[in-house]
Motif scaffolding. Structure first.
Motif, PDB file in Angstrom:
ATOM      1  N   PRO A 140       0.810  -1.221   0.000  1.00  0.00           N
ATOM      2  CA  PRO A 140       0.000   0.000   0.000  1.00  0.00           C
ATOM      3  C   PRO A 140       0.840   1.266   0.000  1.00  0.00           C
ATOM      4  O   PRO A 140       2.025   1.254   0.325  1.00  0.00           O
ATOM      5  CB  PRO A 140      -0.787  -0.121   1.307  1.00  0.00           C
ATOM      6  CG  PRO A 140       0.137  -0.887   2.218  1.00  0.00           C
ATOM      7  CD  PRO A 140       0.848  -1.869   1.317  1.00  0.00           C
ATOM      8  N   GLN A 141       0.217   2.377  -0.370  1.00  0.00           N
ATOM      9  CA  GLN A 141       0.839   3.690  -0.271  1.00  0.00           C
ATOM     10  C   GLN A 141       0.604   4.223   1.146  1.00  0.00           C
ATOM     11  O   GLN A 141      -0.529   4.526   1.510  1.00  0.00           O
ATOM     12  CB  GLN A 141       0.237   4.639  -1.302  1.00  0.00           C
ATOM     13  CG  GLN A 141       0.602   4.304  -2.742  1.00  0.00           C
ATOM     14  CD  GLN A 141       2.033   4.709  -3.078  1.00  0.00           C
ATOM     15  OE1 GLN A 141       2.552   5.678  -2.571  1.00  0.00           O
ATOM     16  NE2 GLN A 141       2.666   3.944  -3.942  1.00  0.00           N
ATOM     17  N   ILE A 142       1.680   4.309   1.936  1.00  0.00           N
ATOM     18  CA  ILE A 142       1.586   4.788   3.310  1.00  0.00           C
ATOM     19  C   ILE A 142       2.426   6.055   3.420  1.00  0.00           C
ATOM     20  O   ILE A 142       3.647   6.005   3.228  1.00  0.00           O
ATOM     21  CB  ILE A 142       2.100   3.729   4.305  1.00  0.00           C
ATOM     22  CG1 ILE A 142       1.333   2.406   4.120  1.00  0.00           C
ATOM     23  CG2 ILE A 142       1.959   4.232   5.739  1.00  0.00           C
ATOM     24  CD1 ILE A 142       1.882   1.270   4.945  1.00  0.00           C
ATOM     25  N   PRO A 143       1.803   7.213   3.686  1.00  0.00           N
ATOM     26  CA  PRO A 143       2.561   8.462   3.771  1.00  0.00           C
ATOM     27  C   PRO A 143       3.719   8.371   4.771  1.00  0.00           C
ATOM     28  O   PRO A 143       3.577   7.810   5.854  1.00  0.00           O
ATOM     29  CB  PRO A 143       1.511   9.479   4.239  1.00  0.00           C
ATOM     30  CG  PRO A 143       0.206   8.898   3.789  1.00  0.00           C
ATOM     31  CD  PRO A 143       0.367   7.411   3.912  1.00  0.00           C
ATOM     32  N   LYS A 144       4.884   8.899   4.358  1.00  0.00           N
ATOM     33  CA  LYS A 144       6.108   8.949   5.165  1.00  0.00           C
ATOM     34  C   LYS A 144       6.713   7.572   5.438  1.00  0.00           C
ATOM     35  O   LYS A 144       7.676   7.456   6.182  1.00  0.00           O
ATOM     36  CB  LYS A 144       5.858   9.687   6.486  1.00  0.00           C
ATOM     37  CG  LYS A 144       5.453  11.142   6.309  1.00  0.00           C
ATOM     38  CD  LYS A 144       5.312  11.845   7.658  1.00  0.00           C
ATOM     39  CE  LYS A 144       4.920  13.307   7.459  1.00  0.00           C
ATOM     40  NZ  LYS A 144       4.777  14.031   8.745  1.00  0.00           N
ATOM     41  N   VAL A 145       6.135   6.524   4.859  1.00  0.00           N
ATOM     42  CA  VAL A 145       6.684   5.172   4.994  1.00  0.00           C
ATOM     43  C   VAL A 145       6.995   4.597   3.618  1.00  0.00           C
ATOM     44  O   VAL A 145       8.113   4.177   3.342  1.00  0.00           O
ATOM     45  CB  VAL A 145       5.713   4.235   5.756  1.00  0.00           C
ATOM     46  CG1 VAL A 145       6.260   2.807   5.771  1.00  0.00           C
ATOM     47  CG2 VAL A 145       5.512   4.735   7.185  1.00  0.00           C
ATOM     48  N   THR A 146       6.002   4.594   2.745  1.00  0.00           N
ATOM     49  CA  THR A 146       6.194   4.057   1.398  1.00  0.00           C
ATOM     50  C   THR A 146       6.932   5.085   0.542  1.00  0.00           C
ATOM     51  O   THR A 146       6.524   6.247   0.473  1.00  0.00           O
ATOM     52  CB  THR A 146       4.833   3.747   0.749  1.00  0.00           C
ATOM     53  OG1 THR A 146       4.101   2.878   1.608  1.00  0.00           O
ATOM     54  CG2 THR A 146       5.032   3.067  -0.598  1.00  0.00           C
ATOM     55  N   LEU A 207      10.047  -0.416  13.173  1.00  0.00           N
ATOM     56  CA  LEU A 207       9.875   0.987  12.836  1.00  0.00           C
ATOM     57  C   LEU A 207      10.733   1.338  11.630  1.00  0.00           C
ATOM     58  O   LEU A 207      11.771   0.692  11.384  1.00  0.00           O
ATOM     59  CB  LEU A 207      10.261   1.870  14.028  1.00  0.00           C
ATOM     60  CG  LEU A 207       9.422   1.715  15.301  1.00  0.00           C
ATOM     61  CD1 LEU A 207      10.063   2.481  16.448  1.00  0.00           C
ATOM     62  CD2 LEU A 207       7.994   2.174  15.071  1.00  0.00           C
ATOM     63  N   PRO A 208      10.344   2.351  10.845  1.00  0.00           N
ATOM     64  CA  PRO A 208      11.160   2.754   9.696  1.00  0.00           C
ATOM     65  C   PRO A 208      12.581   3.120  10.111  1.00  0.00           C
ATOM     66  O   PRO A 208      12.813   3.720  11.159  1.00  0.00           O
ATOM     67  CB  PRO A 208      10.416   3.979   9.150  1.00  0.00           C
ATOM     68  CG  PRO A 208       8.994   3.767   9.578  1.00  0.00           C
ATOM     69  CD  PRO A 208       9.087   3.121  10.928  1.00  0.00           C
ATOM     70  N   ALA A 209      13.530   2.713   9.280  1.00  0.00           N
ATOM     71  CA  ALA A 209      14.940   3.010   9.493  1.00  0.00           C
ATOM     72  C   ALA A 209      15.602   3.142   8.126  1.00  0.00           C
ATOM     73  O   ALA A 209      15.151   2.538   7.147  1.00  0.00           O
ATOM     74  CB  ALA A 209      15.609   1.906  10.311  1.00  0.00           C
ATOM     75  N   PRO A 210      16.668   3.915   8.021  1.00  0.00           N
ATOM     76  CA  PRO A 210      17.353   4.071   6.732  1.00  0.00           C
ATOM     77  C   PRO A 210      17.930   2.744   6.228  1.00  0.00           C
ATOM     78  O   PRO A 210      18.521   1.980   6.995  1.00  0.00           O
ATOM     79  CB  PRO A 210      18.467   5.075   7.044  1.00  0.00           C
ATOM     80  CG  PRO A 210      18.029   5.768   8.280  1.00  0.00           C
ATOM     81  CD  PRO A 210      17.246   4.770   9.068  1.00  0.00           C
TER      82      PRO A 210
END
Length: 272
Positions: A140-146, A207-210
């Protein structure tokens, strides 16, 4: 902006000397972004597009090694520099660089070769039993994640979970294609498409990470021979090792006739 419209903005070839050529581009929009840099698949694809303008027409792409050296800024001019390292009767070796402000951001070494008759015939390429997507689970398109570039592709997961889902999986099986059909599908499009998949290991993060691809090798094992306008390509990737902040993955890509057309390997840095 559609990938074909983006490629069409590349300048004509300017000859620097007998073995070196230059093309320019006004810059990539942030809709092709992946964090603070442009999507790696589009920059690697751009360099193939530049190579295709100068390589000998009797030979096709066999191996493509990409190093992602630094970030590519948005809406900033690009220089695409192609250098012929050697061209023999059967094989040609080229080096291509994408530069901004005189600094190399992406570097590719590519091998092109003619097809030859041979008595040696071995086929141990893998097969798959995945069915073409009908109501598949799309990323899915997830703002600030995808990543923003995802809007240009359709990815359908058969096995594995979405990124940053705290999954135990370290592999993906699924399908990929462009959201909008391209006019003349070639290796520039294929390179871009293969890299659209997220690194398999990041589904294990909570959680998001580089995450950054350091190097990427593609071997083109059978020629493109597509029969539909916007085909699905099968994709399976597995993480062979992840340790010390780096992951190493291997992938297989099938065309719409269930032929293996490419093998892909990546070294990935994870900053978790």
């Amino acid at each position: 902006m559609h990938i074909d419209k983006l490629l069409a903005l590349t300048s004509d070839v300017t000859t620097i000397n007998d073995n070196e050529w230059l093309m320019t581009h006004p810059g990539l929009p942030d809709t092709w972004g992946q964090g603070r840099t442009a999507f790696g698949g589009i920059t690697a694809g751009f360099l193939h597009h530049a190579l295709a303008q100068v390589v000998e027409k009797d030979r096709s792409l066999r191996a493509y090694h990409t190093n992602f050296i630094g970030p590519v800024s948005f809406d900033k001019p690009l220089e695409l520099i192609v250098e012929k390292l050697r061209s023999g009767r059967n094989m040609s070796q080229y080096l291509a660089r994408l530069q901004q402000d005189g600094k190399v951001c992406v570097c590719v070494q590519a091998c092109f070769g003619v097809e030859r008759s041979s008595k040696i015939q071995v086929d141990k390429l893998p097969s798959h039993s995945m069915k073409l997507p009908q109501k598949a689970k799309f990323i899915p398109q997830i703002p600030k994640v995808t990543p923003r570039f995802f809007r240009h592709y359709q990815l359908a997961i058969e096995q594995g979970q979405i990124p940053f889902s705290w999954s135990k999986h370290s592999h993906y099986h699924g399908w990929m294609r462009f959201k909008e059909a391209v006019s003349d599908f070639n290796y520039t499009h294929l390179i871009s498409l293969i890299d659209a998949w997220p690194p398999a290991i990041i589904q294990q993060l909570k959680l998001p990470a580089p995450v950054s691809t350091v190097s990427w090798d593609i071997e083109l094992v059978q020629p493109l021979a597509l029969t539909t306008e916007n085909p699905w390509f099968g994709y399976q990737v597995d993480t062979k090792l992840a340790s010390g902040g780096y992951a190493h993955t291997e992938a297989t890509i099938w065309d719409d006739k269930v032929r293996v057309i490419a093998l892909s390997r990546q070294t990935i840095a994870v900053f978790d």
